[in-house]
Every structure is written in C-alpha cells, then in structure tokens.
Design an enzyme around this catalytic site. Structure first.
Site, PDB file in Angstrom:
ATOM      1  N   GLY A  99      35.016  37.753  32.198  1.00 51.05           N
ATOM      2  CA  GLY A  99      34.815  37.970  33.628  1.00 51.05           C
ATOM      3  C   GLY A  99      36.144  38.072  34.371  1.00 51.05           C
ATOM      4  O   GLY A  99      36.194  38.542  35.501  1.00 51.05           O
ATOM      5  N   SER A 154      38.616  39.803  33.128  1.00 52.97           N
ATOM      6  CA  SER A 154      39.203  41.082  32.731  1.00 52.97           C
ATOM      7  C   SER A 154      39.504  41.955  33.924  1.00 52.97           C
ATOM      8  O   SER A 154      38.722  42.003  34.883  1.00 52.97           O
ATOM      9  CB  SER A 154      38.229  41.854  31.855  1.00 52.97           C
ATOM     10  OG  SER A 154      38.346  41.397  30.559  1.00 52.97           O
ATOM     11  N   GLY A 155      40.605  42.660  33.822  1.00 49.74           N
ATOM     12  CA  GLY A 155      40.972  43.573  34.903  1.00 49.74           C
ATOM     13  C   GLY A 155      41.761  42.878  35.989  1.00 49.74           C
ATOM     14  O   GLY A 155      42.370  43.514  36.837  1.00 49.74           O
ATOM     15  N   HIS A 170      38.207  48.724  29.648  1.00 47.90           N
ATOM     16  CA  HIS A 170      37.007  48.321  28.904  1.00 47.90           C
ATOM     17  C   HIS A 170      35.861  47.913  29.823  1.00 47.90           C
ATOM     18  O   HIS A 170      34.718  47.826  29.382  1.00 47.90           O
ATOM     19  CB  HIS A 170      37.337  47.234  27.870  1.00 47.90           C
ATOM     20  CG  HIS A 170      37.464  45.850  28.424  1.00 47.90           C
ATOM     21  ND1 HIS A 170      38.677  45.223  28.610  1.00 47.90           N
ATOM     22  CD2 HIS A 170      36.534  44.955  28.816  1.00 47.90           C
ATOM     23  CE1 HIS A 170      38.475  43.999  29.080  1.00 47.90           C
ATOM     24  NE2 HIS A 170      37.172  43.819  29.225  1.00 47.90           N
ATOM     25  N   ASP A 215      44.388  49.444  27.540  1.00 44.97           N
ATOM     26  CA  ASP A 215      43.215  48.974  28.294  1.00 44.97           C
ATOM     27  C   ASP A 215      43.529  48.908  29.794  1.00 44.97           C
ATOM     28  O   ASP A 215      43.750  47.831  30.357  1.00 44.97           O
ATOM     29  CB  ASP A 215      42.831  47.584  27.750  1.00 44.97           C
ATOM     30  CG  ASP A 215      41.519  47.096  28.334  1.00 44.97           C
ATOM     31  OD1 ASP A 215      40.808  47.915  28.932  1.00 44.97           O
ATOM     32  OD2 ASP A 215      41.223  45.897  28.187  1.00 44.97           O
TER      33      ASP A 215
HETATM   34  N1  ARG Z   1      37.646  40.509  27.830  1.00 47.28           N
HETATM   35  C1  ARG Z   1      37.438  39.513  28.787  1.00 47.28           C
HETATM   36  C2  ARG Z   1      36.684  40.116  29.960  1.00 47.28           C
HETATM   37  O1  ARG Z   1      36.107  41.181  29.786  1.00 47.28           O
HETATM   38  C3  ARG Z   1      38.707  38.825  29.158  1.00 47.28           C
HETATM   39  C4  ARG Z   1      39.019  37.852  28.121  1.00 47.28           C
HETATM   40  C5  ARG Z   1      40.287  37.162  28.313  1.00 47.28           C
HETATM   41  N2  ARG Z   1      40.286  36.171  27.311  1.00 47.28           N
HETATM   42  C6  ARG Z   1      41.257  35.275  27.125  1.00 47.28           C
HETATM   43  N3  ARG Z   1      41.117  34.384  26.219  1.00 47.28           N
HETATM   44  N4  ARG Z   1      42.319  35.342  27.853  1.00 47.28           N
HETATM   45  O2  ARG Z   1      36.535  39.536  31.005  1.00 47.28           O
END
Ligand code: ARG
Length: 601
Positions: free
Chosen positions: A288, A290-291, A149, A195
């Site tokens: 932030g 993510s990944g 994503h 993802d």
């Molecule tokens: N989608 C988020 C990103 O793009 C990560 C979110 C993780 N959230 C959580 N509650 N663990 O960085």
C-alpha cells in the site's frame, strides 16, 4: 449471506405472482434493496461525479481564459494549454516548519508513527474506482510520480483518481481525476525493473491549496549510504496487516549497493533500484506504500526535500536482513523531463480529453488542437489533414466511449458479484461485457420508445428542472470565452438531471421488478417491467432480468444503465414540456396497456 440470497431467489409460486397471475414473478424487496437499489445508487453517484468533472473542467478553462485575457491582449492564446505545465513550477520540496521535525528515529510505517496533518504536502493517494491502492508523489502542478506496478491489470485512466495532500489543519484533501497514465516503457512486471510511472492529473493542483511538489534530483549523484531519508504512506502496519488510517512516516538510512545486493540477491538491480532500511528489521515500507516517496533533505539556505526513491517492493515487510526496495529516481531524470515537457500534439489525445470533447459544440481550433497528434504524419493539404485528424479523433472517441461503458459495467458487475457471492457462471460472463455496444445501442432506441414516466403523487423534493442557460457575460476582447460559456451552459443543461439532485437525495430506489416467466430468452433472462425511483419521481421501463443469482448479476449492469438513461430522458422530456409526461411508444400502447404488462401499482 449467500444462502439468504439464494433462498430469497427461490421461485416461490403464489406470493410472487402478480394479481394471482402465475406467469409473472416479482423480485423480492430484499433483492430490490440489497442488490438493485444499492448498485443503482452507486451508478448514480458515479454519474454525478463524472458530470461534475466535465462541468468543472470547463469552469476552469473559462477562468483560465479570462485570466489570460486580463493579462493583456497579446497574451491570449487560442486554446489554454491547461493540461501542460513546466515540470517544476516555483519552489519545491518545502515542508511546513511545524511539521518538519518529525520522523523521530523510531518512527516507522511498519509498526508506525503517525505523521502530523500536512506533513508531506507532495504525498498523494491513488485510487482505483474509489479504492486506495498506491501512494504517489506530486512532482509538478499536473504530474504525479508513482510505481508502474500499481497499474498492472488496471491501465484504464478513467478509473483512477488522485487524492492530494490534506492541509496542516486537516483541511480536506482534494480528489482529482487522472488524465493519463505513462508507465515507464521498459517497466518489467516480472522483475519490477524500471518500476516508475508518471500520472498526469486532469486539472493542475491549485497553488492556493495545501499540496506542493517535491524536488526532483537535478544530478545523477545520490546522497551517500547511511544518509537518513524519509518514507511516508498509508500502507500496511505490518505484513498482511491493515492499512493505516492516517499517513505514517519513518526515517530509513540509504544502504550501499553492495549491502543491498548481498541482502536481496540478484532480484535487486542496482542500476535502477536502491534499498533503504535497517538490516535489524522492524522499520520499513509495506503493502500500500508503493509509489510513495523516499526523500532526503538537501541542506542549503532553505532545506529542500528531494525525491530519490519511489517505493517499489520488498521481501516481506520489516523482516530482518530485508530492507525495502525503491526505484532510483535520479537515473530517470531525462525520461521524466521529456515526458513532462512534451507538447500535447506529440501524444494521442487521452480518453478523458476525448470524452470531455463535444464535437458539434466545439470550436474548430479547439478540435484541431485536440486532434493535432493525428495530423502529424499526414502528407496532404492542411485542410485534408485536419479533416483526417478529426475523423481519427472521432473514431478513437467512440472506442473510449465503449471502454468507459465497458468498465463501468464491469465495475458494477464486480460489485454485484460481491453481493451475490462468487458464482461459477459469472467469471465466464465478464469478458462478453467488453463489447456492450450493440446491445446498449439497441436498448437506447428501445428505451426511447418505451419510456414511460409517471409523476407520482408523492412527487416532492427533487424537481427535474428544465436546464437554464448560463447567463451570458460580456466576452468582448477575449476570443474563445463566449464559446466556452456556451459549452458550459450546454454541459450544465445536458447534465442538469443529475447535477441538480442534492447528494443526500442521490439514491436510486428499485420499487418493483416484474418478470414475465413466459419470456425466457436463450441466455436465461426474462423480459421484465422495472419501476425505479429517484427522489419523488419514478420511471418505468422494460428490460431483461435474471432470476437466479448468476443471471441476475449478469442482467444488472444493463438494467442500471437503462435506469440511468430513463431518468435522463424523463428529465429531458419534463424539461421540454414542464410537467408530468407520458412518453408512449410502439409496443406499449397507452399507459399500462401493454399486452404483456399487468398494471403496476
Ligand atoms: N509492493 C508494495 C506495494 O505495492 C510495496 C512493498 C514495499 N515493501 C517493503 N518491504 N518495503 O505497496
């Protein structure tokens, strides 16, 4: 700010006319500085970075080739496969002892505990146009695993870079361009199903540096629920909060499928997603992150960290009853092996590879390897297929050139938009920049004709030097080394104009933009004389400029490209004759005697 800009752009008659001539208008110094020069400097920096990348890549190829030759005559290959590597070279998942007993029970990303430098040698940062957007995990010398994503709406690999882990003593982290982005083919941006994305680095990570790969799970089994695993990243400290300045880490227990499903409902697809964290809330990954990695220690003679999850999504951050969701890595083992182990001819050459390719200079064998993908399905003779593949390579290279140019321009336009404030007209205009080719091609010829280089009396500091060919070393017994050296010399020559500028002098200075008010085009732009400086030198060229915020922003990308081209041509012209030049062309006549042009002091 916007108001100030608008006021500055109101056409005030007298003071802006040149020599009392009412038909000309000067852009005010504040606009020259705050808009044109700022953006111009960014364009120069980008140009220097990409020149440096191109040169570095050949330097690395030379080192690689020389190394192979030293290893023995039988071992030299026609083309070093720099961009492939076995998925897991050498040891993986080893943390430095001094940093390994971190992630105390109360550590968290939301709310946070800061990780010691170098604590997570596989944690990388993904930047889009220099802006950190996501985390990632180094899984092999050239491969980073991250969340698919992260690339939604930004699939162009040319815009992404990866910053590797810093060393334990805070040694500088290295930034590497991205060569290829491979999102999982079944990634669904609506559900975040699958993802996961692999990112191939432009150059493999040096074993001498601090970055190290994590281990990938070798079996489909995962540690049982309740296992305390680790998450790390630069993500937000709380929901909608600021990003962390240093890496943060936390320990979170894996939760069972049932618990995850109950907590998160049908959005959680247990076949490809796992969840981890505390139902009490408070400790979690966040925007932030993510990944980034979710790793669990695997005991053994040497404790290894194995990557079981990649940070994907959550319902808020650290909310009670809402654990974080991670893409299951173990179930993607086959896909990962297949992608990382694929031979290069099974994939279309990437834009970055094609843009680094210099068709007239390149060895035929090198081109054949680069373009092999297009010859795969060809049924003709070997010769005919090679020619066809070459043609297709060239065609795609042209598309990549446009893409890279279009994106540079869009990037510049976006920056301009930020500076000038959102204007209704701008958004509509952006898509038209996706096809900048004809006008730019046209302007290049136009520029060559109209370029006019002054050597100002203040010329000092920066010299546009004639490119000096690289010293030719002895290449005996190492086939392919000499052409590579020649290629390096040619690249250094071609980019000398920008590589030789020390970074502290790398500033474009728009001295003057003088618009002819009688020359308004149908698109609302005016023919203008532009004088821009780089160091002690300056170039003058004619271009089209807008005099209102929206039209100015629209004209800016092209003006910047023209300025860069002018500096390059000026430097080449000077290199050829060693001395100040005046390139005079049609329409311009002798210096300063263009019918429309008042002399610019
Ligand atoms: N989608 C988020 C990103 O793009 C990560 C979110 C993780 N959230 C959580 N509650 N663990 O960085």
């Amino acid at each position: 700010m916007l108001l100030a800009v608008l006021l500055l752009l109101l056409p005030l008659p007298d003071s802006w006319s040149a020599y009392g001539h009412p038909l000309y208008m000067r852009l005010p110094p504040s606009i020259l500085q705050a808009v044109l020069s700022t953006q111009g400097t960014q364009a120069l920096q980008a140009a220097q970075r990409s020149a440096q990348w191109a040169v570095n890549r050949v330097v690395m190829e030379i080192q690689h080739r020389a190394h192979e030759c030293q290893a023995g005559p039988g071992r030299s290959r026609p083309q070093a496969p720099l961009l492939q590597d076995p998925p897991e070279p050498g040891p993986c998942g080893e943390r430095r002892p001094s940093t390994a007993n971190v992630t105390r029970a109360h550590g968290r990303i939301v709310g946070g505990s800061t990780a010691p430098p170098g604590a997570w040698p596989w944690l990388v940062r993904l930047q889009l146009g220099g802006q950190p957007l996501c985390g990632g995990v180094l899984v092999a010398a050239s491969w980073v695993l991250t969340a698919a994503h992260c690339f939604v709406g930004a699939p162009n690999e040319l815009l992404w870079t990866v910053t590797l882990a810093e060393g334990p003593r805070g040694e500088q982290a290295e930034e590497v361009p991205v060569n290829r982005i491979l999102p999982h083919p079944k990634f669904d941006p609506r559900t975040f199903h699958n993802d996961l994305a692999l990112v191939q680095l432009w150059t493999p990570v040096s074993p001498a540096g601090p970055a190290r790969p994590v281990c990938l799970p070798q079996e489909p089994q995962e540690p049982p629920a309740g296992t305390a695993c680790a998450i790390a990243g630069w993500g937000a400290l709380f929901e909608d909060g600021p990003e962390a300045e240093a890496v943060r880490e936390a320990r979170v227990p894996l939760l069972s499928r049932d618990t995850c499903q109950r907590a998160l409902g049908p959005a959680l697809r247990p076949s490809t997603m796992l969840c981890a964290g505390y139902l009490a809330g408070g400790i979690d990954s966040c925007q932030g992150d993510s990944g980034g990695p979710l790793t669990c220690s695997e005991p053994g003679p040497r404790t290894k960290e194995v990557l079981f999850g990649v940070t994907s999504w959550g319902d808020g951050c650290g909310e009670p009853g809402k654990p974080g969701v991670y893409t299951r890595v173990a179930v993607f083992k086959d896909w990962l092996q297949e992608q990382m182990g694929a031979v290069s001819s099974s994939r279309e050459p990437s834009c970055r590879e094609l843009l680094a390719w210099d068709p007239p200079e390149e060895l035929p064998a090198e081109a054949a390897q680069l373009c092999a993908f297009y010859a795969r399905l060809c049924r003709g003779s070997e010769d005919a297929c090679a020619r066809l593949a070459h043609q297709q390579c060239l065609q795609r290279r042209r598309r990549c050139e446009l893409r890279s140019l279009a994106h540079t321009l869009l990037g510049l336009l976006r920056n301009a938009q930020e500076l000038l404030g959102p204007r209704p007209g701008l958004r509509r205009l952006a898509p038209s920049l996706a096809h900048p080719a004809p006008s730019l091609r046209e302007s290049r010829g136009h520029l060559a004709r109209e370029l006019w280089l002054h050597s100002g009396p203040r010329a000092s500091g920066i010299r546009f030097q004639k490119p000096r060919p690289e010293q030719r070393g002895e290449a005996n017994g190492c086939p392919g080394l000499e052409p590579l050296r020649q290629k390096l010399a040619a690249l250094q020559g071609a980019h000398a104009w920008i590589l030789q500028v020390p970074s502290e002098h790398l500033a474009m200075n728009f001295h003057e933009v003088l618009a002819d008010l009688g020359s308004k085009t149908l698109t609302g732009l005016f023919r203008a004389w532009v004088r821009a400086g780089l160091g002690g030198r300056y170039v003058v060229f004619s271009g089209l400029v807008g005099l209102e915020p929206a039209t100015l922003a629209r004209s800016l990308p092209r003006l910047l490209v023209q300025a860069l081209q002018s500096f390059r041509l000026a430097s080449l012209a000077e290199g050829e004759t060693e001395g100040p030049q005046i390139a005079v062309g049609q329409g311009l006549g002798r210096k300063g005697h263009h019918p429309l042009s008042p002399r610019i002091p």
